[in-house]
Every structure is written in C-alpha cells, then in structure tokens.
Write an enzyme that holds these catalytic residues in place. Structure first.
Site, PDB file in Angstrom:
ATOM      1  N   ASN A   9      14.170  33.852  28.826  1.00 27.16           N
ATOM      2  CA  ASN A   9      12.844  33.771  28.197  1.00 27.16           C
ATOM      3  C   ASN A   9      13.036  33.798  26.686  1.00 27.16           C
ATOM      4  O   ASN A   9      13.326  34.845  26.110  1.00 27.16           O
ATOM      5  CB  ASN A   9      12.000  34.970  28.675  1.00 27.16           C
ATOM      6  CG  ASN A   9      10.663  35.046  27.964  1.00 27.16           C
ATOM      7  OD1 ASN A   9      10.242  34.102  27.296  1.00 27.16           O
ATOM      8  ND2 ASN A   9       9.991  36.179  28.113  1.00 27.16           N
ATOM      9  N   LYS A  11      10.860  33.322  24.418  1.00 25.69           N
ATOM     10  CA  LYS A  11       9.680  33.842  23.703  1.00 25.69           C
ATOM     11  C   LYS A  11       9.346  32.926  22.527  1.00 25.69           C
ATOM     12  O   LYS A  11       9.511  31.712  22.626  1.00 25.69           O
ATOM     13  CB  LYS A  11       9.929  35.301  23.269  1.00 25.69           C
ATOM     14  CG  LYS A  11      10.401  36.163  24.450  1.00 25.69           C
ATOM     15  CD  LYS A  11      10.456  37.631  24.165  1.00 25.69           C
ATOM     16  CE  LYS A  11      10.949  38.359  25.407  1.00 25.69           C
ATOM     17  NZ  LYS A  11      10.968  39.802  25.243  1.00 25.69           N
ATOM     18  N   HIS A  95       3.809  38.488  31.728  1.00 23.17           N
ATOM     19  CA  HIS A  95       4.837  39.185  30.945  1.00 23.17           C
ATOM     20  C   HIS A  95       4.186  40.348  30.208  1.00 23.17           C
ATOM     21  O   HIS A  95       3.047  40.245  29.752  1.00 23.17           O
ATOM     22  CB  HIS A  95       5.494  38.216  29.954  1.00 23.17           C
ATOM     23  CG  HIS A  95       6.691  38.817  29.301  1.00 23.17           C
ATOM     24  ND1 HIS A  95       6.577  39.665  28.224  1.00 23.17           N
ATOM     25  CD2 HIS A  95       8.008  38.741  29.598  1.00 23.17           C
ATOM     26  CE1 HIS A  95       7.787  40.077  27.891  1.00 23.17           C
ATOM     27  NE2 HIS A  95       8.670  39.536  28.699  1.00 23.17           N
ATOM     28  N   GLU A  97       4.433  41.421  27.322  1.00 24.35           N
ATOM     29  CA  GLU A  97       3.920  41.111  25.970  1.00 24.35           C
ATOM     30  C   GLU A  97       2.556  40.439  26.054  1.00 24.35           C
ATOM     31  O   GLU A  97       1.703  40.633  25.183  1.00 24.35           O
ATOM     32  CB  GLU A  97       4.941  40.248  25.212  1.00 24.35           C
ATOM     33  CG  GLU A  97       6.129  41.096  24.762  1.00 24.35           C
ATOM     34  CD  GLU A  97       7.458  40.373  24.732  1.00 24.35           C
ATOM     35  OE1 GLU A  97       7.486  39.129  24.709  1.00 24.35           O
ATOM     36  OE2 GLU A  97       8.498  41.074  24.749  1.00 24.35           O
ATOM     37  N   GLU A 167      10.216  44.643  35.120  1.00 26.16           N
ATOM     38  CA  GLU A 167      10.601  44.827  33.725  1.00 26.16           C
ATOM     39  C   GLU A 167       9.957  46.100  33.181  1.00 26.16           C
ATOM     40  O   GLU A 167       8.800  46.073  32.730  1.00 26.16           O
ATOM     41  CB  GLU A 167      10.132  43.636  32.886  1.00 26.16           C
ATOM     42  CG  GLU A 167      10.691  42.310  33.339  1.00 26.16           C
ATOM     43  CD  GLU A 167      10.740  41.312  32.184  1.00 26.16           C
ATOM     44  OE1 GLU A 167      11.849  40.883  31.835  1.00 26.16           O
ATOM     45  OE2 GLU A 167       9.685  40.979  31.623  1.00 26.16           O
ATOM     46  N   GLY A 173      13.429  44.610  24.966  1.00 21.99           N
ATOM     47  CA  GLY A 173      13.704  44.408  23.544  1.00 21.99           C
ATOM     48  C   GLY A 173      14.088  45.681  22.813  1.00 21.99           C
ATOM     49  O   GLY A 173      14.116  45.718  21.584  1.00 21.99           O
ATOM     50  N   SER A 213      16.428  44.320  28.319  1.00 21.74           N
ATOM     51  CA  SER A 213      17.705  44.528  27.626  1.00 21.74           C
ATOM     52  C   SER A 213      18.934  44.227  28.500  1.00 21.74           C
ATOM     53  O   SER A 213      19.960  44.903  28.373  1.00 21.74           O
ATOM     54  CB  SER A 213      17.784  45.935  27.027  1.00 21.74           C
ATOM     55  OG  SER A 213      16.748  46.113  26.079  1.00 21.74           O
TER      56      SER A 213
HETATM   57  P1  PGA Z   1      14.861  41.565  26.534  1.00 23.09           P
HETATM   58  O1  PGA Z   1      13.524  40.868  27.089  1.00 23.09           O
HETATM   59  O2  PGA Z   1      15.989  41.050  27.404  1.00 23.09           O
HETATM   60  O3  PGA Z   1      14.977  41.105  25.120  1.00 23.09           O
HETATM   61  O4  PGA Z   1      14.677  43.027  26.680  1.00 23.09           O
HETATM   62  C1  PGA Z   1      13.318  40.746  28.462  1.00 23.09           C
HETATM   63  C2  PGA Z   1      11.992  40.096  28.722  1.00 23.09           C
HETATM   64  O5  PGA Z   1      11.069  40.292  27.922  1.00 23.09           O
HETATM   65  O6  PGA Z   1      11.828  39.375  29.720  1.00 23.09           O
END
Ligand code: PGA
Length: 254
Positions: A9, A11, A95, A97, A167, A173, A213
């Site tokens: 992803n 983003k 997601h 976010e 997640e 992140g 992460s």
């Molecule tokens: P990240 O993001 O690997 O940077 O923690 C994962 C995600 O948002 O799907």
C-alpha cells in the site's frame, strides 16, 4: 492450502517516475516466484503507467478506496467501473487512515466492500484496534464489531474472494509491530468469528493478512504463523529490497 498474498500500500507516496522504477524492480525480481500473489496499491494517478508495466506479469494492482455508487455527485471518489477500466483487480476498504481522517465507518466499509465484490473486484477489508482499546482489554470486542458490520451480508467465497487485513492501529507506521503471538492470537480470533458467521469453508479459506510495520526483519516470523496468510505492507513496500524480502519470506513458508 490457503493463498498467500503480499500487498504493498503506497498510500499518498511516489512520483510517477519513482512508482515506475519501483514497479519495474518488483516485476523483474519476482519473476521466479509463483506461490505468492503480489498486489500493488499505487496512487490512482499512476494506474495507466503501472497497468502497462504489469501487463505481462502475474502481479496485480488495485485502488486504495472505492465508492459504492455507480456514478454521481461524489467529488473525489472513484467507481468500480472506473477502476476496472483502468486495470484494477483489487481495492482496499476501510484502511484505518480512512477511518481516522475521513470518517469511514464499519457501515461505509461494508458498502464499499459489497460494491467491489458485486463488480468482481477483490476487496481487502482492514480492521484493527487502537492502543487504548488494546490496553483496556477490548481488542476482541472491537474486532468482532468491525467484522459483524463490515462483513454483513457479504459472501466470503474463500479462494479468489474477499481478504481481511488485521492491522492494529498502534502498529501502523510506528515501527512497533505486534508480536507474532499477538498477531496470531488476533488472526485465530478473526477466523473463529468467520466460522460463526460464514461457516467452515469460508473460515478455512479466507486469507487474513497482517499489517502494521511489517518489514524485511520481522516478516518471516509473522508469516510462519498458522493463521497469518500474508501481509499488507505500507512503508517497507516503497523500497524494492525490503518489499522483495517480505515476498521471499512468504514464498519460503510451506
Ligand atoms: P506500515 O503500514 O507498514 O507503514 O505500518 C501498513 C498499512 O497501513 O497498511
């Protein structure tokens, strides 16, 4: 055996040139891997170029969101027919976010995923608890609620169908990963919820990815767990070396 799926992803990252270079590297370096499905989620402005770069590869791509209506006055949204015409085979729904910054709810996640399935796109439905929810001992309750509304009336046909990504929000992140034990415990719980709502074959065949992460160092251990079938990777998917290590780690699991 369940499918193994590693998704990147991206983003709101990458210029078109960066995205093209990254895609080219992943295509070249994954040619000999045939036991892991690889899916990229680039920004929508890059779809045309990415589609060309992936045209003779097994790698598929998708959109980071999708709307539930066919067309209309929904500024900023994209419909399933637009995404399909652009070459997408996948979408992400819910997601964290989107939930956190754009008011996504379990109900809208359900509407987006339902529309995707109806149109023949594969949704990755994201669920996961906040740090406060985990610390208060409410993780399972939160996951159960997100699943019961998010997957309501959806058919989970297992192979080739809807994918769930667990997640934990505190791990996205942040560089903090759930331990393999914490992740496996949540994945086992999710599979049991699916067993209750959708029956045995959906429960055994639905792919449950871990996200938060995931990187080249921790992927092997996470992916070796019985109920962890792949990863939804953010930051590390922007680096070809790291992303390829995660794909290799998945490929090496029996
Ligand atoms: P990240 O993001 O690997 O940077 O923690 C994962 C995600 O948002 O799907």
């Amino acid at each position: 055996m369940r499918e193994k799926i590693i998704a990147g992803n991206w983003k709101m990252n990458t210029s078109f040139d960066e995205a093209s270079e990254l895609t080219g590297e992943i295509v070249r370096r994954s040619e000999s891997i045939d036991n892991v499905s690889i899916v990229l989620f680039p920004p929508a402005t890059h779809f045309a170029g990415i589609s060309q770069l992936l045209s003779s590869s097994r790698i598929e791509f998708g959109a980071q969101n999708v709307h539930w209506e066919d067309a209309g006055a929904y500024t900023g949204e994209l419909s399933t027919s637009m995404l399909i015409a652009a070459g997408c085979r996948w979408v992400i729904a819910g997601h964290s976010e989107r939930r956190q910054y754009f008011g996504e709810t379990d109900r809208t996640v359900n509407m987006r995923a339902a529309k995707a399935l109806e149109a023949g796109l594969r949704p990755i439905v994201c669920i996961g608890e906040t740090l406060e929810e985990r610390e208060a001992g409410n993780t399972f309750e939160v996951l159960k609620r997100q699943l019961s509304t998010g997957l309501k009336s959806l058919s989970l046909k297992g192979r080739g169908g809807l994918v769930i990504a667990y997640e934990p929000i505190w791990a996205i992140g942040t560089g903090k990963t759930a331990t393999p034990e914490q992740a496996e415990e949540a994945h086992r719980f999710i599979r049991n919820c699916i067993l209750e709502t959708h029956g045995k074959s959906s429960a055994s065949e639905t792919v449950i990815q871990y996200g938060g992460s995931v990187n080249d160092k921790n992927a092997s251990e996470l992916l070796s767990r019985e109920n962890i079938d792949g990863a939804l990777v953010g930051g590390a998917s922007l680096n070809a070396d790291k992303f390829m290590s995660i794909i290799q780690a998945s490929s090496q699991q029996s």
